[in-house]
Design an enzyme around this catalytic site. Structure first.
Site, PDB file in Angstrom:
ATOM      1  N   TYR A   1      20.188  16.426  70.353  1.00 16.31           N
ATOM      2  CA  TYR A   1      20.962  15.446  70.204  1.00 16.31           C
ATOM      3  C   TYR A   1      20.914  14.962  68.425  1.00 16.31           C
ATOM      4  O   TYR A   1      20.073  15.372  67.989  1.00 16.31           O
ATOM      5  CB  TYR A   1      21.159  14.174  70.743  1.00 16.31           C
ATOM      6  CG  TYR A   1      19.839  13.403  71.052  1.00 16.31           C
ATOM      7  CD1 TYR A   1      18.429  13.428  70.261  1.00 16.31           C
ATOM      8  CD2 TYR A   1      19.918  12.295  72.217  1.00 16.31           C
ATOM      9  CE1 TYR A   1      17.550  12.744  70.634  1.00 16.31           C
ATOM     10  CE2 TYR A   1      18.561  11.541  72.406  1.00 16.31           C
ATOM     11  CZ  TYR A   1      17.491  11.731  71.583  1.00 16.31           C
ATOM     12  OH  TYR A   1      16.543  10.691  71.828  1.00 16.31           O
ATOM     13  N   GLU A   2      21.907  14.386  67.818  1.00 12.27           N
ATOM     14  CA  GLU A   2      21.964  14.314  66.464  1.00 12.27           C
ATOM     15  C   GLU A   2      21.975  15.369  65.729  1.00 12.27           C
ATOM     16  O   GLU A   2      21.245  15.762  64.723  1.00 12.27           O
ATOM     17  CB  GLU A   2      20.890  13.333  65.931  1.00 12.27           C
ATOM     18  CG  GLU A   2      20.636  12.065  66.547  1.00 12.27           C
ATOM     19  CD  GLU A   2      22.104  11.356  66.525  1.00 12.27           C
ATOM     20  OE1 GLU A   2      22.664  11.320  65.584  1.00 12.27           O
ATOM     21  OE2 GLU A   2      22.208  10.377  67.329  1.00 12.27           O
ATOM     22  N   GLY A   3      22.360  16.514  66.333  1.00 15.23           N
ATOM     23  CA  GLY A   3      22.820  17.873  65.571  1.00 15.23           C
ATOM     24  C   GLY A   3      21.649  18.619  66.169  1.00 15.23           C
ATOM     25  O   GLY A   3      20.476  18.492  66.056  1.00 15.23           O
TER      26      GLY A   3
END
Lengths: 603, 603
Positions: free
Chosen positions: B440-442
């Site tokens: 998550y968040e890239g």
């Protein structure tokens, strides 16, 4: 829900082309039954069973798990029916001795099928999976009476087996077990104690369960030289050999685990259960190793199987999922974005999985031939060589293929991005299921000690030389073959370096035994990477030969060469780090006292 | 159940000794409040809260999970009460601007506390965790009215925030979003669409939830240049600023995930929900990055936090668990076996965790100082330098600390052996929870592209030079310091090599943009290892200075040096493999067509 297709084309490549299984089977006493047509039909039918019967139960089995009710364990919905089909299809006895009701086909064939079962449904596969180990132990060490009573049932599959080793306070160190066996009437013993982590210890798939149990006799010497093996059935067979009186063994609890939820991992209580000695008193550990070596290879196959399933599904997703444009310009201009398979890093992840799956398959089927020779081979010299190589490769198969299997399934999750973390896609289950393979049947650390300490250094490196010589010969033979230098040159260098590293550790270990443990896991990983490099180099030679001979499947062979190239360029370099870590030695590991380890957080 | 103790001594080492936080805070405008006594008291109290309030809810929260009933989400037992204590303790506003009701302490202090929260209970930490991002976006881009309405509530913690980016068909590629915003009366918009993977999208911990939502205006340009940001509260504030009318946003489903079960990951349906534009039209992505950069560092901190918890518990287990004798002879002859911490390979696993936790902590707190300077620093030149370094280090913190955090938690499981796979010990939960941090968040792949492509190559390598120059200066200054050569020599070599590798990739990328993606993840990992080596070398210098000056804590400093030595000898060599992989380039990745990838299994 994940799909799974048996990798029949790749199996054919490895078995028929790379390792010449037809010739291998033709030479194997009793192997003539396994003619190419029979083999192909069995693999195809096994693949169908794995895909159509087992795979659809994998996600639901994980979500439902097992239930313990009134001492009885219920496996997830569909598991029992799938097992019935498995028994009806005659699969349990495929490689078993016809004397015990088996079909007498080579073990290697069963191993190829086990990959498919692990790929499709690891938790289900653990129900029949343990039976083979129990059958092996009885076949090698049981009395004629024990064989007559239990073996045929295990081979037929109507009964299943377990291996009861671990206790709450000991797993690796079986010398510490507390389970007791007290002689009673005739040849019977009363077994009392608690075993944990017993896979398929209790379930509703078969009419009886045959436990192979380690316990101590009253006069047992201390430690691992005082362990005996007993067979303890859930139901004591009656005069007709049918399940009779309920024995004093029961499931006390199911473990709540990270994965393989569909398999019942049981706490087993033995309360004066009636058991029978298998093999000689106090020699149980040796008997157990009979079961364990096969089980270890079986676990390595699980790592491979999970890598393959992850790869197949990640590939499908990478072809379908549209996200971002290729950095080199739009590849699917008609769509809102390019499929993510255009991105180099997604390809790196897919190729990592592909290389570990295909490399693992070569290693397993190479090892499987050794198993065939050890089990059925005729020539004693050939058998001795196979035994040596099998001993060397078993810890590599177990540990390297589970470490890389875990990495591969994690890369599958990574290809799916956030969706990989969601249960319904099935990728996260592969990771959770794969996680156990690095632990059970001896952790990676234990395998590494077995490889470096017990197998290699104890033999003064002779065991290793049997293998490195084979690699050396291959390199010598192929160094001038067009197109092979790119693979042979680094392989030859690594092969020589492997010997030197071994010498180096051996020298250090003479002064300090801790150096073995300090180097062991890095050494095992190094060994695994070089072993796969050898097999990939052979695969390239095979593929080049096919291309040169002219083939209608040029894309298949070119892809095989490209996969090997990826492996050599992008994964094999990891040996550089392992080499340096091995050479650094153990001082930095031993410098901190047990107390000082916690100084950063302990008040 | 796992225990957790805040690593106060190590925090003190990194903050007070290694990075001279007292001087840093003294120089920081507004930082004078954070005098050493205040800092120590806050860390201690935060540690107590993490250990006594949050950690006991971690395992139970995982097992219970969240429930969606009638559109309302119930967090696991105890979560709401813990959140109340968190708000009552004034924690949410610790580093927030006093103008919005915050305490105005430095951001770095909140980051140190976030490590503790992540260590103790990652799932719980995700409820308040997202509020910071939402508050940041409003603080930077909101109107005065929006700040007055939402910011104070978020700072106080009585409302929480979310970031609504992802949609079913797009996560990384936000240009593809379909959620629409149609202007209605005044400054309001009607927001309609579906967002997925929304952490803390709905729950019962706070009286209102403030969603920051990406959506497209009717006249939006195509792609990522046509995205706008909106604030959409669950309850529309009434005249008095209290939660009033229910807005048209609701949780449609909870995701079933691999881990962080205690956090509600929601499908959020916006059905003509009333929302308000934040920042300029079509400039939403830039606003989102404000939230995202902080969130990315926050996720890196989660990786670190989980590594620490795994390490602490694996250490306890390794000291207690008796299994086998040391190869060098019995160490605990009075016991039936030695504690497993005597075995070199167990120590290798513990040290790997320790090095990643302590190295990660140095990296986070080094980065945290940059955050302080960017947010509050006075000197423009210093601020510009900090911005550059922060941009460079953010993807490294995010991806390297989550990759190593995942490895570390897996090593914790491995130390526990089979018990590591059992839920009640809590180690497998750490692995499942850590798994999301790589996504998550890239994903790691996205971070790697950001680092190599966007940050380094776009600046012609200038961004990197700011950092490598600092390392170079350190090496120059310390090369002759007694005892430092062992660390400075390899560091200087790697630092120079880092520049060369970057040049090499840059040159290749001029001909073929795919080379950036082909090298990126290996490059990021390489960068991470070198960065930690730099910080460990500095730690050694600090520890040596303390030892030379005479200290009552010699064991602590000797242990720090020993940990650094382990890192240099056994983990840093992994750069060798990454280097070769980078240099190999992308050809082997691009060779196979999307169709041919499946030739091994597709009929």
């Amino acid at each position: 829900m994940p799909d799974y297709q048996a990798p029949l084309r790749d199996l054919r490549f490895v078995m028929d082309e790379l390792l010449d299984y037809p010739a291998h089977y033709a030479r194997l006493p009793g192997g003539e039954e396994a003619d190419p047509e029979v083999v192909a039909a069995i693999l195809e039918e096994g693949g169908r069973f794995a895909r159509e019967v087992l795979a659809p139960l994998n996600l639901s089995g994980d979500q439902e798990g097992c239930r313990l009710e009134g001492g009885e364990v219920k496996a997830p919905k569909g598991f029992k029916e799938a097992y019935r089909q498995y028994v009806d299809g005659g699969w349990p006895g495929l490689a078993a001795d016809p004397a015990h009701g088996g079909q007498g086909l080579p073990h290697s064939l069963a191993m190829a099928l086990n990959e498919m079962i692990a790929s499709a449904n690891l938790a289900w596969g653990m129900y029949p999976g343990l039976s083979h180990g129990a059958a092996d132990a009885l076949r090698h060490h049981g009395t004629d009476d024990q064989k007559a009573t239990y073996l045929a049932k295990l081979v037929e599959g109507v009964w299943t087996g377990t291996m009861c080793l671990t206790e709450p306070h000991c797993g690796t160190d079986l010398g510490l077990i507390k389970t007791r066996a007290v002689p009673t009437d005739g040849d019977a013993y009363e077994i009392s104690g608690t075993k944990i982590f017993i896979s398929a210890g209790e379930h509703d798939l078969a009419e009886n369960i045959v436990h192979l149990v380690l316990a101590k006799l009253p006069d047992a010497p201390e430690g691992s030289r005082g362990i005996s093996l007993f067979v303890v059935p859930k139901y004591l067979p009656d005069e007709a050999g049918r399940p009779g009186e309920r024995n004093g063994v029961s499931c006390g609890a199911l473990e709540h685990k990270m994965g393989i939820h569909g398999n019942a991992t049981c706490v087993m209580n033995f309360d004066g259960a009636r058991g029978f000695l298998v093999g000689a008193p106090h020699k149980g550990l040796a008997c157990m190793f009979t079961m364990m070596n096969a089980a270890r290879i079986g676990v390595g196959i699980q790592g491979l199987g999970l890598a393959e399933t992850g790869f197949q599904n990640a590939l499908t997703y990478a072809r379908d999922r549209l996200q971002m444009r290729s950095l080199a310009g739009a590849k699917a201009a008609d769509k809102p974005a390019d499929p993510i398979i255009v991105h180099p890093d997604v390809r790196r992840m897919l190729l990592t999985q592909k290389a570990f799956a295909e490399g693992g398959r070569m290693l397993v089927l190479y090892t499987a031939q050794l198993v065939d020779v050890v089990e059925q081979g005729g020539d004693p010299a050939e058998r001795e060589r196979a035994e040596t190589l099998l001993g060397l490769l078993t810890p590599i198969v177990k540990a390297f293929l589970t470490e890389t299997g875990f990495e591969a399934t994690n890369e599958a999750v990574q290809v799916f991005g956030g969706h990989g973390y969601i249960q319904e896609w099935g990728m996260e289950q592969l990771v959770r299921d794969a996680r156990i393979t690095r632990l059970y049947e001896g952790t990676t650390g234990i395998q590494a000690l077995d490889l470096l300490g017990r197998k290699i250094l104890t033999s003064q490196g002779e065991t290793l030389k049997v293998f490195t010589k084979e690699i050396h010969k291959f390199c010598q033979a192929e160094q001038a073959t067009p197109g092979m230098a790119e693979f042979v040159r680094p392989l030859a260098k690594l092969n020589a370096e492997w010997g030197e590293l071994t010498m180096g550790v051996g020298m250090k270990a003479m002064n300090d035994r801790e150096e073995v443990g300090a180097a062991s896991v890095d050494y095992l990983m190094y060994a695994g990477y070089v072993t796969l490099a050898y097999l990939f180099a052979r695969a390239v030679r095979q593929a080049r030969a096919a291309l040169e001979a002219g083939t209608g499947e040029a894309a298949f062979y070119r892809t095989k060469i490209a996969t090997a190239r990826f492996y050599f360029e992008r994964l094999l370099p990891r040996t550089r780090g392992h080499r340096q870590a091995i050479e650094a030695g153990g001082d930095s590991l031993m410098a901190i006292s047990a107390d000082d380890f916690g100084l950063g957080f302990e008040p």
